[in-house]
Design an enzyme around this catalytic site. Structure first.
Site, PDB file in Angstrom:
ATOM      1  CG  ASP A 173      -9.897   1.976   5.666  1.00 60.42           C
ATOM      2  OD1 ASP A 173      -9.031   2.737   6.133  1.00 60.42           O
ATOM      3  OD2 ASP A 173     -10.286   0.946   6.243  1.00 60.42           O
ATOM      4  CE1 TYR A 299      -6.595  -1.535  10.513  1.00 52.22           C
ATOM      5  CE2 TYR A 299      -8.899  -2.010  11.002  1.00 52.22           C
ATOM      6  CZ  TYR A 299      -7.932  -1.158  10.527  1.00 52.22           C
ATOM      7  OH  TYR A 299      -8.275   0.082  10.063  1.00 52.22           O
ATOM      8  CG  HIS A 350      -9.099   7.472   4.809  1.00 48.38           C
ATOM      9  ND1 HIS A 350      -8.233   6.647   4.121  1.00 48.38           N
ATOM     10  CD2 HIS A 350      -9.835   6.652   5.603  1.00 48.38           C
ATOM     11  CE1 HIS A 350      -8.435   5.394   4.479  1.00 48.38           C
ATOM     12  NE2 HIS A 350      -9.401   5.370   5.379  1.00 48.38           N
TER      13      HIS A 350
END
Length: 372
Positions: A173, A299, A350
């Site tokens: 990630d 982000y 993930h």
């Protein structure tokens, strides 16, 4: 370096229970699956477990079995686990989580990495596991600029400050983005290992895709259509989102657990892989630190980096887990990385270290044996 122990104040836990008891619930979804989001019945069950069964003090004690510290880098406090191996010849390794993860993701792999069952120094690592800026027990940036590039530089500073002149890096990630940048920078890093490589479709794959590439392109299209709402919000308006996440424990729980359902290799239910307590351990790291907004800002800071990456020339190991939300075939990764090790995993998604710790440890060990 300041020693650190997780010690959440009693009034924070009292406030959590009060907020859970006063949750204002929405009506149930209009479908019989997760297609509109995490179902009401399951969310209420998790919230009830959180309020009435979950024992944070026991979980806190378990996390505190690891040696933890805080150090200031570039004006910001960085929290990290530093678990040294009993073997002097162990190889230094920095492992980095992403969103919506935390250091909790790695609690099953730190001990086998530092103190392998084989008893051999060549299988052992000195493990450094930082909390990303704005995440967990690290400081929250008060100015812009703490994106992937700066974090990668900070991790290099951290490893050198710990006395490691040569080390490896691992991540998934955002941890994969940071680790990729460490690999691009070179510096004192000897090699990188990723469980979510940031590969890009090649012109050839778009014109005449192989069956594997067709599958990856279809998954990518589906993710862009149905799975990117969270990232659009976090990359454009993290502050607006943060008010709800920091104020409502159920809101924070739902925002995170829905992604564990979507991104794990869990056959339709997160508890097929993780226990309720494990899911809540990770949620608690966000709740007790009030990092709903500060974690989302990564982000806003760094989203452009995902499509703007040069090639990594350092040796790169990749563990390809079948349930990875952004699975990239090797053909998409070769232009971005100097891939010297590739493993197609039989299961896992993930949150690799959390979901399949044995597979994760074995592959990390196998790759770094080639560069240590």
């Amino acid at each position: 370096m300041r020693p650190f122990r997780i010690a959440v104040a009693d009034d924070v836990l009292d406030d959590l229970r009060s907020r859970l008891a006063r949750t204002r619930w929405p009506e149930a979804e209009c479908v019989d699956d997760w297609s509109q989001g995490i179902p009401l019945a399951y969310t209420r069950a998790l919230a009830d477990h959180w309020a009435d069964v979950y024992d944070w003090r026991a979980r806190e004690t378990a996390l505190n079995r690891f040696d933890q510290y805080v150090t200031e880098i570039d004006g910001l406090d960085i929290h990290f686990i530093h678990q040294r191996s009993p073997h002097d010849g162990a190889f230094p390794l920095v492992i980095t989580h992403g969103w919506p993860g935390s250091i909790v993701e790695f609690h099953k792999v730190i001990e086998p990495l530092t103190n392998p069952a084989s008893g051999r120094a060549e299988d052992a690592f000195h493990v450094v596991c930082p909390s990303l800026p704005g995440y967990g027990f690290s400081g929250k940036p008060t100015r812009t600029g703490w994106g992937v590039e700066r974090i990668a530089q900070a991790w290099e500073t951290l490893m050198l400050r710990l006395g490691y002149e040569r080390y490896g890096a691992q991540g998934g990630d955002w941890g994969a983005a940071v680790t990729t940048q460490i690999g691009r920078n070179g510096g004192h890093c000897a090699g990188i290992h990723l469980n979510m490589p940031i590969g890009r479709p090649t012109p050839e794959s778009l014109k005449d895709p192989t069956p594997e590439e067709q599958k990856a392109l279809a998954a990518l299209a589906d993710h862009r259509k149905w799975g990117t709402g969270y990232s659009k919000q976090q990359s454009t308006r993290p502050q607006t989102l943060g008010y709800g996440l920091v104020d409502s424990p159920v809101g924070q729980l739902a925002w995170i657990v829905e992604k564990f359902w979507a991104w794990m290799d869990c056959d339709g239910h997160p508890e097929n892989v993780l226990t309720r307590d494990e899911l809540l351990d990770n949620v608690m790291v966000y709740w007790v630190t009030g990092t709903g907004a500060s974690s989302a800002r990564l982000y806003w800071e760094s989203f452009r980096v995902w499509g703007n990456m040069g090639r990594v020339e350092l040796p790169t190991g990749i563990a390809s887990f079948p349930g990875e939300v952004l699975g990239a075939p090797r053909s998409w990764c070769e232009p971005v990385y100097h891939v010297t090790h590739w493993t197609d995993m039989p299961r896992g998604g993930h949150f690799a270290a959390f979901e399949q710790p044995e597979l994760f440890v074995d592959d990390v060990r196998a790759f770094f044996a080639t560069v240590r």
